[in-house]
Design an enzyme around this catalytic site. Structure first.
Site, PDB file in Angstrom:
ATOM      1  N   PRO A 224       0.844  -1.203   0.000  1.00 44.22           N
ATOM      2  CA  PRO A 224       0.000   0.000   0.000  1.00 44.22           C
ATOM      3  C   PRO A 224       0.879   1.254   0.000  1.00 44.22           C
ATOM      4  O   PRO A 224       1.341   1.714   1.033  1.00 44.22           O
ATOM      5  CB  PRO A 224      -0.816  -0.125   1.292  1.00 44.22           C
ATOM      6  CG  PRO A 224      -0.041  -1.058   2.161  1.00 44.22           C
ATOM      7  CD  PRO A 224       0.827  -1.907   1.296  1.00 44.22           C
ATOM      8  N   ASP A 398       5.608   2.561   2.568  1.00 46.25           N
ATOM      9  CA  ASP A 398       4.700   1.437   2.785  1.00 46.25           C
ATOM     10  C   ASP A 398       3.813   1.756   3.992  1.00 46.25           C
ATOM     11  O   ASP A 398       4.296   1.827   5.132  1.00 46.25           O
ATOM     12  CB  ASP A 398       5.556   0.176   3.038  1.00 46.25           C
ATOM     13  CG  ASP A 398       4.727  -1.089   3.178  1.00 46.25           C
ATOM     14  OD1 ASP A 398       3.527  -0.985   3.493  1.00 46.25           O
ATOM     15  OD2 ASP A 398       5.299  -2.177   2.992  1.00 46.25           O
ATOM     16  N   HIS A 399       2.518   1.921   3.730  1.00 45.48           N
ATOM     17  CA  HIS A 399       1.617   2.373   4.797  1.00 45.48           C
ATOM     18  C   HIS A 399       1.379   1.291   5.857  1.00 45.48           C
ATOM     19  O   HIS A 399       0.788   1.549   6.891  1.00 45.48           O
ATOM     20  CB  HIS A 399       0.292   2.834   4.188  1.00 45.48           C
ATOM     21  CG  HIS A 399      -0.380   3.929   4.967  1.00 45.48           C
ATOM     22  ND1 HIS A 399      -0.127   4.159   6.311  1.00 45.48           N
ATOM     23  CD2 HIS A 399      -1.286   4.861   4.601  1.00 45.48           C
ATOM     24  CE1 HIS A 399      -0.860   5.172   6.721  1.00 45.48           C
ATOM     25  NE2 HIS A 399      -1.562   5.623   5.710  1.00 45.48           N
ATOM     26  N   ARG A 400       1.855   0.072   5.607  1.00 46.94           N
ATOM     27  CA  ARG A 400       1.741  -0.960   6.646  1.00 46.94           C
ATOM     28  C   ARG A 400       2.750  -0.716   7.753  1.00 46.94           C
ATOM     29  O   ARG A 400       2.612  -1.201   8.864  1.00 46.94           O
ATOM     30  CB  ARG A 400       1.990  -2.351   6.051  1.00 46.94           C
ATOM     31  CG  ARG A 400       0.941  -2.774   5.047  1.00 46.94           C
ATOM     32  CD  ARG A 400       1.353  -4.044   4.356  1.00 46.94           C
ATOM     33  NE  ARG A 400       2.619  -3.893   3.639  1.00 46.94           N
ATOM     34  CZ  ARG A 400       3.247  -4.884   3.004  1.00 46.94           C
ATOM     35  NH1 ARG A 400       2.726  -6.086   2.984  1.00 46.94           N
ATOM     36  NH2 ARG A 400       4.384  -4.656   2.372  1.00 46.94           N
ATOM     37  N   ILE A 402       4.705   2.589   7.871  1.00 38.48           N
ATOM     38  CA  ILE A 402       4.961   4.016   8.100  1.00 38.48           C
ATOM     39  C   ILE A 402       3.642   4.781   7.996  1.00 38.48           C
ATOM     40  O   ILE A 402       2.767   4.414   7.217  1.00 38.48           O
ATOM     41  CB  ILE A 402       5.968   4.518   7.030  1.00 38.48           C
ATOM     42  CG1 ILE A 402       7.327   3.836   7.265  1.00 38.48           C
ATOM     43  CG2 ILE A 402       6.109   6.025   7.041  1.00 38.48           C
ATOM     44  CD1 ILE A 402       8.209   3.823   6.064  1.00 38.48           C
TER      45      ILE A 402
END
Ligand code: CAO
Length: 426
Positions: A224, A398-400, A402
């Site tokens: 993501p 990476d939104h998982r 950060i």
């Protein structure tokens, strides 16, 4: 060397009807090739061959009832296969289980007694279908485990197979999860004969482009991504860089903004360790080393060599290494080791142009910096517009791992280091 093959230990099952015979006289079989199928009320069992060999006689018929020890057939085996027979492999697909393998249950042979271990019996925990249904399913390539049976005790009937195939054909190809509950629907890739519209030419993708393409597609689809943008005032840094280049000796590599970016990124990573990390299941692996990759555009495709321990190196050394590694990439001489171990990647299009782009994260890294060409822009200093050299920066993350606030802080710190490079020493 002819041996009788008997039904091995099949656990609780007794007097089970043979519903299918999968081999015939003269067939060559391998060890573990399914020979017959038994079907109880609860499950179907594939009885595999204990050895490789040739079928000499089939001693059962469909409908016969068998238990442990019942003779199935006679198998001719090469002599050496008997002597060197390894113990049974106990790995079976997850949807199946193995009956406990017991020590030697000697199979009686016609010419000679042969000691062999019991083969692995696979038991399917699904309701079965008649032999003709199973054969039909095999012809259609349908896995019976995915078909709902409407017969007694869930037995699969021919009509069930017809319905299953009809439904499958009616639905457009989708990328659904195994249980079909995924909301993601992806239509098939368009297959178009472009020559109907005009002249075309076919060009094979290079190996590097194919490999990179597969990785990029995976990373783009599975991570993501979010991208943040920032501007850094590199007016002073560029003056320093120009000065250094004037001072360099004849053979030394030219210092570009990239060397400063590598150093400043490393200092920023030290301050925000979750950017120098990789996701492994529900754990984050934080790296205490700073090996930074940079994208190189080559005639064969994109490559990402890695500069090791950037935190221990000076700007001149970094510039030497980037220019050496970039040359090796372009000459096709980059060593595998020089592509490994990266913590973070910089993709710089500064030598070419553009005002911004959103790079794809180089998994298993969790962020990547995109750099385009610095330009002189009028910047308001509170009283006047001043001409300043502004470096656009983009950070995909990476939104998982950060969050947006951390990404904004990361870029702000990086911009402040580039604006006043002395801060890298702090
Ligand atoms: N702003 C302004 N000018 C810049 C600049 C920037 N950010 N970065 C480089 N330049 C200038 C250099 O100073 C140099 O100027 P001179 O010709 O006047 O000396 C010129 O642009 C060419 O630089 P370069 O590209 O040769 O060198 P580099 O160190 O900046 O980059 C390398 C090296 C290997 C990264 C680059 O050649 C390259 O391959 N870039 C492409 C990377 C890529 O394809 N990324 C996209 C991947 S998709 O994610």
């Amino acid at each position: 060397m002819i041996s009788e093959v008997t039904v091995p230990d099949i656990g609780e099952f007794k007097n089970i009807p043979v519903i299918e015979i999968l081999v015939k006289l003269g067939d060559h079989v391998q060890k573990d090739t399914p020979l017959i199928v038994l079907e109880s009320d609860k499950a179907t069992l594939d009885i595999p061959s204990p050895q490789a060999g040739v079928i000499k006689e089939v001693r059962i018929a469909i409908g016969d009832r068998v238990s442990r020890g019942s003779t199935i057939l006679a198998l001719e085996m090469p002599g050496d296969a008997i002597a060197t027979d390894p113990p049974p492999v106990t790995t079976v697909p997850t949807t199946q289980f193995t009956t406990p393998t017991k020590p030697v249950d000697a199979a009686k042979s016609i010419g000679k007694i042969i000691a062999s271990r019991e083969p692995t019996v696979t038991v399917s925990r699904r309701p079965g279908g008649s032999p003709s249904v199973r054969r039909f399913a095999r012809e259609l390539g349908v896995n019976l485990e995915t078909v709902n049976g409407s017969g007694p005790r869930g037995r699969i009937l021919k009509e069930d197979l017809h319905r299953f195939v009809k439904t499958a054909l009616a639905v457009p190809p989708t990328a659904t999860s195994n249980d079909g509950t995924s909301p993601v629907r992806v239509t098939a890739w368009p297959q178009i004969d472009f020559s109907q519209f005009g002249k075309i030419e076919r060009k094979k993708l290079t190996r590097i482009r194919q490999l990179a393409g597969d990785n990029l597609a995976r990373n783009w689809a599975l991570i993501p991504h979010v991208t943040n943008f920032e501007d850094a005032d590199i007016t002073d840094l560029d003056a320093f860089r120009t000065q250094l280049n004037l001072e360099r000796s004849g053979t030394a590599s030219k210092i570009t903004v990239l060397a400063f970016l590598l150093k400043a990124v490393t200092a920023t990573l030290a301050k925000y360790p979750e950017f120098n990390a990789s996701l492994a299941g529900d754990e984050l692996i934080l790296k205490r080393y700073f090996h930074i990759g940079f994208a190189v555009d080559t005639p064969h495709g994109l490559m990402v060599p890695v500069i090791r321990a950037v935190d221990t190196k000076g700007i001149r050394q970094i510039a030497e290494e980037t220019s050496l590694l970039a040359a090796q990439c372009r000459d096709g001489k980059l060593k595998l080791a020089d592509m490994q171990g990266g913590c973070f990647t910089i993709s710089s299009l500064g030598g070419i142009g553009g005002t911004g782009f959103t790079p794809i994260i180089n998994a298993p890294e969790v962020a990547i910096l995109g750099v385009t060409r610095a330009q002189v822009r009028p910047v308001w200093d509170g009283k006047l517009f001043q001409p300043r050299l502004i470096q656009p920066l983009t950070l995909s993350w990476d939104h998982r791992v950060i969050d947006g606030a951390a990404a904004a802080r990361f870029l702000k710190t990086l911009a402040s280091l580039l604006a006043d490079f002395r801060r890298v020493l702090l």
